[in-house]
Design a protein around this motif. Structure first.
Motif, PDB file in Angstrom:
ATOM      1  N   ALA A   1      -6.564  -0.919  11.945  1.00 15.90           N
ATOM      2  CA  ALA A   1      -7.363   0.141  11.317  1.00 15.90           C
ATOM      3  C   ALA A   1      -6.514   1.394  11.132  1.00 15.90           C
ATOM      4  O   ALA A   1      -6.571   2.052  10.085  1.00 15.90           O
ATOM      5  CB  ALA A   1      -8.588   0.440  12.179  1.00 15.90           C
ATOM      6  N   GLY A   2      -5.704   1.720  12.147  1.00 13.92           N
ATOM      7  CA  GLY A   2      -4.823   2.881  12.031  1.00 13.92           C
ATOM      8  C   GLY A   2      -3.788   2.709  10.936  1.00 13.92           C
ATOM      9  O   GLY A   2      -3.496   3.658  10.188  1.00 13.92           O
ATOM     10  N   PHE A   3      -3.238   1.500  10.810  1.00 14.70           N
ATOM     11  CA  PHE A   3      -2.262   1.235   9.755  1.00 14.70           C
ATOM     12  C   PHE A   3      -2.899   1.442   8.384  1.00 14.70           C
ATOM     13  O   PHE A   3      -2.328   2.099   7.508  1.00 14.70           O
ATOM     14  CB  PHE A   3      -1.729  -0.192   9.868  1.00 14.70           C
ATOM     15  CG  PHE A   3      -0.785  -0.588   8.768  1.00 14.70           C
ATOM     16  CD1 PHE A   3       0.567  -0.319   8.872  1.00 14.70           C
ATOM     17  CD2 PHE A   3      -1.248  -1.222   7.615  1.00 14.70           C
ATOM     18  CE1 PHE A   3       1.446  -0.666   7.852  1.00 14.70           C
ATOM     19  CE2 PHE A   3      -0.385  -1.570   6.590  1.00 14.70           C
ATOM     20  CZ  PHE A   3       0.965  -1.289   6.713  1.00 14.70           C
ATOM     21  N   PHE A   4      -4.096   0.900   8.193  1.00 15.89           N
ATOM     22  CA  PHE A   4      -4.751   0.970   6.891  1.00 15.89           C
ATOM     23  C   PHE A   4      -5.096   2.409   6.534  1.00 15.89           C
ATOM     24  O   PHE A   4      -4.916   2.842   5.391  1.00 15.89           O
ATOM     25  CB  PHE A   4      -6.012   0.100   6.904  1.00 15.89           C
ATOM     26  CG  PHE A   4      -6.420  -0.389   5.549  1.00 15.89           C
ATOM     27  CD1 PHE A   4      -7.277   0.345   4.743  1.00 15.89           C
ATOM     28  CD2 PHE A   4      -5.946  -1.590   5.055  1.00 15.89           C
ATOM     29  CE1 PHE A   4      -7.649  -0.098   3.485  1.00 15.89           C
ATOM     30  CE2 PHE A   4      -6.312  -2.057   3.803  1.00 15.89           C
ATOM     31  CZ  PHE A   4      -7.174  -1.305   3.018  1.00 15.89           C
ATOM     32  N   LEU A   5      -5.581   3.178   7.528  1.00 12.76           N
ATOM     33  CA  LEU A   5      -5.950   4.564   7.257  1.00 12.76           C
ATOM     34  C   LEU A   5      -4.709   5.404   6.955  1.00 12.76           C
ATOM     35  O   LEU A   5      -4.707   6.212   6.018  1.00 12.76           O
ATOM     36  CB  LEU A   5      -6.700   5.154   8.454  1.00 12.76           C
ATOM     37  CG  LEU A   5      -7.215   6.581   8.267  1.00 12.76           C
ATOM     38  CD1 LEU A   5      -8.208   6.662   7.103  1.00 12.76           C
ATOM     39  CD2 LEU A   5      -7.861   7.108   9.542  1.00 12.76           C
ATOM     40  N   ASN A   6      -3.646   5.217   7.737  1.00 11.71           N
ATOM     41  CA  ASN A   6      -2.419   5.976   7.496  1.00 11.71           C
ATOM     42  C   ASN A   6      -1.772   5.596   6.170  1.00 11.71           C
ATOM     43  O   ASN A   6      -1.168   6.443   5.509  1.00 11.71           O
ATOM     44  CB  ASN A   6      -1.437   5.770   8.655  1.00 11.71           C
ATOM     45  CG  ASN A   6      -1.775   6.627   9.857  1.00 11.71           C
ATOM     46  OD1 ASN A   6      -1.553   7.829   9.875  1.00 11.71           O
ATOM     47  ND2 ASN A   6      -2.365   6.005  10.876  1.00 11.71           N
ATOM     48  N   MET A   7      -1.915   4.346   5.766  1.00 10.29           N
ATOM     49  CA  MET A   7      -1.415   3.934   4.463  1.00 10.29           C
ATOM     50  C   MET A   7      -2.171   4.664   3.361  1.00 10.29           C
ATOM     51  O   MET A   7      -1.585   5.176   2.406  1.00 10.29           O
ATOM     52  CB  MET A   7      -1.567   2.417   4.295  1.00 10.29           C
ATOM     53  CG  MET A   7      -1.043   1.873   2.974  1.00 10.29           C
ATOM     54  SD  MET A   7      -1.211   0.071   2.886  1.00 10.29           S
ATOM     55  CE  MET A   7      -2.996  -0.098   2.817  1.00 10.29           C
TER      56      MET A   7
ATOM     57  N   LEU B   1      -2.854  -4.253  -3.275  1.00 14.08           N
ATOM     58  CA  LEU B   1      -2.300  -4.811  -2.050  1.00 14.08           C
ATOM     59  C   LEU B   1      -1.342  -5.953  -2.378  1.00 14.08           C
ATOM     60  O   LEU B   1      -0.364  -6.188  -1.671  1.00 14.08           O
ATOM     61  CB  LEU B   1      -3.436  -5.310  -1.153  1.00 14.08           C
ATOM     62  CG  LEU B   1      -3.094  -5.592   0.304  1.00 14.08           C
ATOM     63  CD1 LEU B   1      -2.652  -4.314   1.011  1.00 14.08           C
ATOM     64  CD2 LEU B   1      -4.279  -6.224   1.017  1.00 14.08           C
ATOM     65  N   GLY B   2      -1.628  -6.665  -3.474  1.00 12.48           N
ATOM     66  CA  GLY B   2      -0.773  -7.774  -3.885  1.00 12.48           C
ATOM     67  C   GLY B   2       0.630  -7.339  -4.258  1.00 12.48           C
ATOM     68  O   GLY B   2       1.556  -8.150  -4.242  1.00 12.48           O
TER      69      GLY B   2
ATOM     70  N   LEU C   1      -6.971  -9.960   3.451  1.00 15.95           N
ATOM     71  CA  LEU C   1      -7.270  -9.017   2.368  1.00 15.95           C
ATOM     72  C   LEU C   1      -6.491  -9.364   1.109  1.00 15.95           C
ATOM     73  O   LEU C   1      -6.989  -9.221  -0.012  1.00 15.95           O
ATOM     74  CB  LEU C   1      -6.937  -7.591   2.809  1.00 15.95           C
ATOM     75  CG  LEU C   1      -7.876  -6.937   3.818  1.00 15.95           C
ATOM     76  CD1 LEU C   1      -7.339  -5.566   4.222  1.00 15.95           C
ATOM     77  CD2 LEU C   1      -9.277  -6.803   3.253  1.00 15.95           C
ATOM     78  N   LEU C   2      -5.267  -9.847   1.301  1.00 15.96           N
ATOM     79  CA  LEU C   2      -4.420 -10.205   0.166  1.00 15.96           C
ATOM     80  C   LEU C   2      -5.035 -11.348  -0.636  1.00 15.96           C
ATOM     81  O   LEU C   2      -5.071 -11.330  -1.863  1.00 15.96           O
ATOM     82  CB  LEU C   2      -3.027 -10.587   0.671  1.00 15.96           C
ATOM     83  CG  LEU C   2      -1.899 -10.735  -0.347  1.00 15.96           C
ATOM     84  CD1 LEU C   2      -1.681  -9.446  -1.101  1.00 15.96           C
ATOM     85  CD2 LEU C   2      -0.621 -11.176   0.358  1.00 15.96           C
ATOM     86  N   VAL C   3      -5.541 -12.360   0.081  1.00 13.94           N
ATOM     87  CA  VAL C   3      -6.191 -13.497  -0.575  1.00 13.94           C
ATOM     88  C   VAL C   3      -7.450 -13.031  -1.301  1.00 13.94           C
ATOM     89  O   VAL C   3      -7.749 -13.461  -2.422  1.00 13.94           O
ATOM     90  CB  VAL C   3      -6.536 -14.595   0.458  1.00 13.94           C
ATOM     91  CG1 VAL C   3      -7.391 -15.683  -0.176  1.00 13.94           C
ATOM     92  CG2 VAL C   3      -5.258 -15.197   1.023  1.00 13.94           C
TER      93      VAL C   3
END
Length: 431
Positions: free
Chosen positions: A303-309, A358-359, A387-389
């Motif tokens: 979750a932290g990775f996604f938010l910081n991204m 994301l792809g 998520l990529l799929v």
């Protein structure tokens, strides 16, 4: 003792068959091995080889095709073509499994011809005594010892493969161990029943997704009985209004984000065969055999990775990847890795949010990890890969969908929950 002897003979038989199949394919591929261009096309032969080797290798190939953080694109694309092209089980074999589970006479009607069939199980339409239609997932008779034997052989092959220059730095044993655990976990129908119940409980109040309910009385080892969902169609936007397509997209994203960021669950198998539409256009999620529960620290890290991204904080994203990695090489150039990830995140952050893909982002991140020898833990890679799929299917419904904007409310709910949990766990000061 007789069972151990039987398993020993099975392992020997599988070893001989595996060696024969691999030898045959190597001989057939010899002309390619002798040319540079031919070696580049070896990935195209992999699906045929794995299909010939059997169900464990097919399942493992399907799973490893998603690990674009570990394998080159060409190999992942080739392995993604793998399918469970298997014959339906014999009626006698299905009957044996039902009898062993104490369900030989449990159904008023049972269709022996399966409505779906894979290498691990077949799904049959049936009717209970009270007239309720159900879907009965029946494990293939004798499949567990075969899969276990093949896993042991694959691990042995990984150890032997260490002598090859290109394999020395690849954590092959760890990969195969993770894949093997995932494949064998799909034999645990009690865990799949629990996953269905958990998904229904967690998502029921937040989304309109339909998840088949297990019929507890008729769930046994090797047999999973669920409500039957008729008239299932492919997950396609054909005939939908733009408004309805957007509703479907938001509902699916809310469900997946809640699973990942709040509940710590990853449905790792949300391909078009397991994400369907019912007759009313409602999204149906099938097959919870490959649902992974994230350890809480991993859930928080992801979750932290996604938010910081989303916020363009590249250095923090890099730190999260390093902290969650399964293995880091000696002499890792940490500053070089942080700089490369920061540049990648800056590029993504500079684009309009709705244009973020994301792809395009994930393969570059995975390549950076490979280049620096940073091997991500499967628990961290699976959410990103799921998520990529999903992204490709979602874009068919609404090419303008804003993945990051849809994630923010769920991320905020996740962090609010974590703050409450941490506050409750903190030692209280004296009055």
């Amino acid at each position: 003792m007789p069972e151990r002897r039987t398993h020993g003979w099975l392992l020997l038989g599988r070893a001989c068959a595996t060696a024969s199949i691999i030898t045959g394919h190597l001989i057939a591929a010899l002309p390619q091995l002798l040319t540079r261009g031919g070696r580049a096309r070896l990935a195209d032969r992999a699906p045929r080889l794995l299909t010939a080797l059997g169900p464990f290798f097919v399942k493992a190939g399907q799973l490893v095709s998603t690990r674009r953080d570990l394998l080159p694109e060409r190999w992942c694309d080739a392995l993604a073509e793998l399918a469970d092209e298997v014959r339906p089980p014999r009626r006698a074999a299905v009957a044996r499994t039902l009898a062993a589970a104490g369900l030989a006479d449990a159904f008023a009607e049972f269709e022996w011809e399966p409505v779906a069939c894979g290498s691990i199980a077949s799904v049959h339409r049936a009717r209970l005594a009270d007239g309720t239609e159900v879907a009965v997932k029946v494990q293939r008779d004798g499949i567990r010892p075969v899969l276990e034997a093949d896993l042991r052989l694959a691990l042995l092959g990984a150890r032997v493969g260490r002598i090859l220059p290109g394999m020395r730095d690849l954590p092959a044993e760890e990969m195969i161990g993770q894949l093997g655990s995932a494949v064998l976990h799909q034999l645990d129908f009690a865990a799949e029943r629990d996953s269905l119940l958990l998904l229904r409980a967690n998502l029921g109040a937040h989304t309109d997704l339909r998840i088949p309910a297990p019929v507890e009385e008729f769930c046994r080892p090797g047999v999973l009985t669920m409500e039957f969902v008729p008239d299932l169609g492919r997950f396609r936007p054909l005939g939908m209004t733009l408004e309805r397509r957007q509703e479907v997209v938001r509902d699916v994203l809310r469900a997946v984000y809640r699973m990942l960021f709040v509940d710590g669950l990853v449905h790792c198998d949300l391909h078009p065969g397991n994400l369907c539409l019912d007759a009313d256009g409602r999204v149906v999620v099938l097959d919870a055999g490959f649902v992974v529960r994230l350890p809480d620290p991993v859930r928080r890290s992801f979750a932290g990775f996604f938010l910081n991204m989303a916020q363009g904080n590249g250095p923090k994203c890099a730190d999260i990847v390093l902290e969650s990695a399964a293995r880091l090489p000696e002499g890792l150039d940490r500053e070089g890795f942080r700089a490369a990830v920061t540049e990648l995140v800056d590029e993504a952050f500079g684009a309009l949010s709705k244009d973020f893909e994301l792809g395009a982002f994930a393969p570059r991140l995975f390549k950076l990890q490979r280049d620096f020898g940073v091997f991500a833990a499967a628990e961290f890679a699976f959410p990103l890969l799921s998520l990529l799929v999903l992204e490709g299917m979602i874009k068919e419904f609404d090419s303008e969908v804003d993945f990051q904007a849809e994630a923010v409310p769920v991320l905020m709910a996740s962090f609010a929950k974590d703050v409450q949990v941490d506050a409750a766990a903190a030692p209280r000061g004296r009055a």
